[in-house]
Design a protein around this motif. Sequence first.
Motif, PDB file in Angstrom:
ATOM      1  N   THR A  92     -13.234   8.477  54.557  1.00  0.00           N
ATOM      2  CA  THR A  92     -12.712   8.857  55.871  1.00  0.00           C
ATOM      3  C   THR A  92     -13.347  10.153  56.362  1.00  0.00           C
ATOM      4  O   THR A  92     -13.741  10.273  57.529  1.00  0.00           O
ATOM      5  CB  THR A  92     -11.184   9.032  55.806  1.00  0.00           C
ATOM      6  OG1 THR A  92     -10.586   7.815  55.370  1.00  0.00           O
ATOM      7  CG2 THR A  92     -10.624   9.415  57.174  1.00  0.00           C
ATOM      8  N   ILE A 143     -16.979   9.537  57.482  1.00  0.00           N
ATOM      9  CA  ILE A 143     -17.000   8.780  58.741  1.00  0.00           C
ATOM     10  C   ILE A 143     -16.636   9.687  59.907  1.00  0.00           C
ATOM     11  O   ILE A 143     -17.273   9.652  60.975  1.00  0.00           O
ATOM     12  CB  ILE A 143     -16.057   7.565  58.668  1.00  0.00           C
ATOM     13  CG1 ILE A 143     -16.610   6.523  57.697  1.00  0.00           C
ATOM     14  CG2 ILE A 143     -15.863   6.945  60.045  1.00  0.00           C
ATOM     15  CD1 ILE A 143     -15.663   5.362  57.430  1.00  0.00           C
ATOM     16  N   ILE A 144     -15.598  10.514  59.714  1.00  0.00           N
ATOM     17  CA  ILE A 144     -15.176  11.445  60.772  1.00  0.00           C
ATOM     18  C   ILE A 144     -16.320  12.374  61.147  1.00  0.00           C
ATOM     19  O   ILE A 144     -16.585  12.619  62.335  1.00  0.00           O
ATOM     20  CB  ILE A 144     -13.949  12.260  60.325  1.00  0.00           C
ATOM     21  CG1 ILE A 144     -12.704  11.375  60.273  1.00  0.00           C
ATOM     22  CG2 ILE A 144     -13.698  13.433  61.284  1.00  0.00           C
ATOM     23  CD1 ILE A 144     -11.480  12.074  59.706  1.00  0.00           C
ATOM     24  N   PHE A 200     -19.657  11.975  60.823  1.00  0.00           N
ATOM     25  CA  PHE A 200     -20.720  11.279  61.540  1.00  0.00           C
ATOM     26  C   PHE A 200     -20.268  10.887  62.952  1.00  0.00           C
ATOM     27  O   PHE A 200     -21.023  11.048  63.924  1.00  0.00           O
ATOM     28  CB  PHE A 200     -21.163  10.030  60.771  1.00  0.00           C
ATOM     29  CG  PHE A 200     -22.132  10.315  59.657  1.00  0.00           C
ATOM     30  CD1 PHE A 200     -23.119  11.277  59.793  1.00  0.00           C
ATOM     31  CD2 PHE A 200     -22.065   9.600  58.458  1.00  0.00           C
ATOM     32  CE1 PHE A 200     -24.022  11.531  58.761  1.00  0.00           C
ATOM     33  CE2 PHE A 200     -22.963   9.848  57.430  1.00  0.00           C
ATOM     34  CZ  PHE A 200     -23.947  10.821  57.581  1.00  0.00           C
ATOM     35  N   LEU A 201     -19.043  10.368  63.073  1.00  0.00           N
ATOM     36  CA  LEU A 201     -18.521   9.997  64.388  1.00  0.00           C
ATOM     37  C   LEU A 201     -18.392  11.218  65.287  1.00  0.00           C
ATOM     38  O   LEU A 201     -18.675  11.157  66.495  1.00  0.00           O
ATOM     39  CB  LEU A 201     -17.158   9.311  64.240  1.00  0.00           C
ATOM     40  CG  LEU A 201     -17.169   7.823  63.883  1.00  0.00           C
ATOM     41  CD1 LEU A 201     -15.742   7.324  63.717  1.00  0.00           C
ATOM     42  CD2 LEU A 201     -17.893   7.016  64.952  1.00  0.00           C
ATOM     43  N   ASP A 202     -17.967  12.316  64.706  1.00  0.00           N
ATOM     44  CA  ASP A 202     -17.823  13.567  65.437  1.00  0.00           C
ATOM     45  C   ASP A 202     -19.152  13.969  66.077  1.00  0.00           C
ATOM     46  O   ASP A 202     -19.237  14.262  67.277  1.00  0.00           O
ATOM     47  CB  ASP A 202     -17.354  14.663  64.476  1.00  0.00           C
ATOM     48  CG  ASP A 202     -16.756  15.855  65.196  1.00  0.00           C
ATOM     49  OD1 ASP A 202     -16.911  15.941  66.419  1.00  0.00           O
ATOM     50  OD2 ASP A 202     -16.137  16.694  64.543  1.00  0.00           O
ATOM     51  N   PHE A 243     -21.753  12.088  66.627  1.00  0.00           N
ATOM     52  CA  PHE A 243     -22.205  11.062  67.573  1.00  0.00           C
ATOM     53  C   PHE A 243     -21.451  11.142  68.903  1.00  0.00           C
ATOM     54  O   PHE A 243     -22.053  11.176  69.975  1.00  0.00           O
ATOM     55  CB  PHE A 243     -22.031   9.676  66.951  1.00  0.00           C
ATOM     56  CG  PHE A 243     -22.336   8.544  67.884  1.00  0.00           C
ATOM     57  CD1 PHE A 243     -23.656   8.237  68.209  1.00  0.00           C
ATOM     58  CD2 PHE A 243     -21.315   7.788  68.450  1.00  0.00           C
ATOM     59  CE1 PHE A 243     -23.939   7.198  69.089  1.00  0.00           C
ATOM     60  CE2 PHE A 243     -21.596   6.756  69.324  1.00  0.00           C
ATOM     61  CZ  PHE A 243     -22.906   6.452  69.643  1.00  0.00           C
ATOM     62  N   ILE A 244     -20.134  11.179  68.850  1.00  0.00           N
ATOM     63  CA  ILE A 244     -19.320  11.150  70.070  1.00  0.00           C
ATOM     64  C   ILE A 244     -19.543  12.393  70.922  1.00  0.00           C
ATOM     65  O   ILE A 244     -19.719  12.315  72.150  1.00  0.00           O
ATOM     66  CB  ILE A 244     -17.827  10.985  69.713  1.00  0.00           C
ATOM     67  CG1 ILE A 244     -17.573   9.596  69.120  1.00  0.00           C
ATOM     68  CG2 ILE A 244     -16.948  11.194  70.949  1.00  0.00           C
ATOM     69  CD1 ILE A 244     -16.187   9.405  68.555  1.00  0.00           C
ATOM     70  N   TRP A 260     -26.986  12.031  64.902  1.00  0.00           N
ATOM     71  CA  TRP A 260     -25.773  12.236  64.119  1.00  0.00           C
ATOM     72  C   TRP A 260     -26.065  12.352  62.621  1.00  0.00           C
ATOM     73  O   TRP A 260     -25.166  12.643  61.839  1.00  0.00           O
ATOM     74  CB  TRP A 260     -24.745  11.123  64.369  1.00  0.00           C
ATOM     75  CG  TRP A 260     -25.274   9.728  64.280  1.00  0.00           C
ATOM     76  CD1 TRP A 260     -25.837   8.986  65.273  1.00  0.00           C
ATOM     77  CD2 TRP A 260     -25.279   8.889  63.117  1.00  0.00           C
ATOM     78  NE1 TRP A 260     -26.197   7.737  64.810  1.00  0.00           N
ATOM     79  CE2 TRP A 260     -25.869   7.655  63.490  1.00  0.00           C
ATOM     80  CE3 TRP A 260     -24.846   9.057  61.797  1.00  0.00           C
ATOM     81  CZ2 TRP A 260     -26.022   6.594  62.599  1.00  0.00           C
ATOM     82  CZ3 TRP A 260     -25.004   8.004  60.906  1.00  0.00           C
ATOM     83  CH2 TRP A 260     -25.587   6.796  61.303  1.00  0.00           C
TER      84      TRP A 260
END
Length: 389
Positions: free
Chosen positions: A11, A14-15, A17-19, A21-22, A48
């Motif tokens: 988790t 993922i957070i 990498f998503l952070d 990217f977004i 990212w």
Amino acid sequence: MKKVVISSLITWRIILFLDAFIFSFFLPFKPRFPYSDVFLLPSKLPFWIWSFANFDGVHYLTIAKNGYSAQFTQVFFPFYPFIIGLINKLFPNINRIVIGLFISNISFIFFIYYFIRLLKIDYKSSQIIWILLFLIFVPTSFYFGSLYTESLFMFLIISSFYYVRKERWWLAGILGAFASATRPIGILLLPALMWEWHNKKFKVQGTKFNFKERILKVTFNMLHSPILYLIPSGLLFYMIYLQINFRDALMFWHVQPIFGAQRSGAGIILLPQVFWRYIKILTTVSYFQMDFWIALWELLFTLFAIYLLLLAYKHKIRTSYLIFSWLAILVPTFTGTLSSMPRYILTAFPLFILLGTISGKYKKSILLIISILLMVIFTAFFTHGFWVA
């Protein structure tokens, strides 16, 4: 516990990498460090991914590729970039950024593994889960997954402590040697582990106290410890290298001012002077400027860490852990600044032990949620070239 730890690590990654990217749709990438146009932008990797090699990451990439040919990179210790360069020679088709991030993330897993083994000696499984959650989701934990030394360094530190607790002194000393070749504060492991050696190996015979006799026995006992000779060797070899190649064995300290934040490389500045400097910053710099908020973050994080370490002593967390942590927090401030302290404090692992063992599930849950939110914010800034720590 195993499932909770694995799911938390997945988790967390993922957070992060998503952070990155977004927030790339909302924040521009504004590098405040050199070589981004040399190592990061041309890498052909997604933003990212390569954004986790920002700031110090590019210096480690420089050393991994060309050694200490770039001016002033001697401030960065050799073991981490040496591993990157070695793997790159074995697998030349793999980008050094990917190699560095792989080393950091694998080291983080090993760090967690040994931290669990170390904690199991003294704490219950329910407490260990909370300790690990506070560690994994601390606001600056993205450094564990970045092209930085944090994960490798903490794996070496924690495994050293673990093997000392198991009285495997030679192995602990070897790991400590690599730690002192990874970061300068690795040498601070020496007094902490010598404390463990003294407590386990030294006993005064008889009831009559003789101060002179005791000093002689303590000294003689210390000289028999492999810890004493192994841990400093990583630092000493690097100093010898600097002396031979640059005629300055302490170059890693002397070039500190080059990296900004008004660091001093000439002498030692005591903590009260540093606090006074930050008070002046906060009372003279406008809160509309980023410098104000960075200074406030650095000061508050340092004060909070000091407060938690005082509580850790009160809660009787192991003395050797506290010796290392106090030194790891205080020594960097001798350069006259609290810059990077939110990152340096990651090494003070008793902070997470304390947070994970406080009473009250509701209280811990609130603290953890706040920590995760701050982690998301600081990760977004870091990956977009804004200075965080």
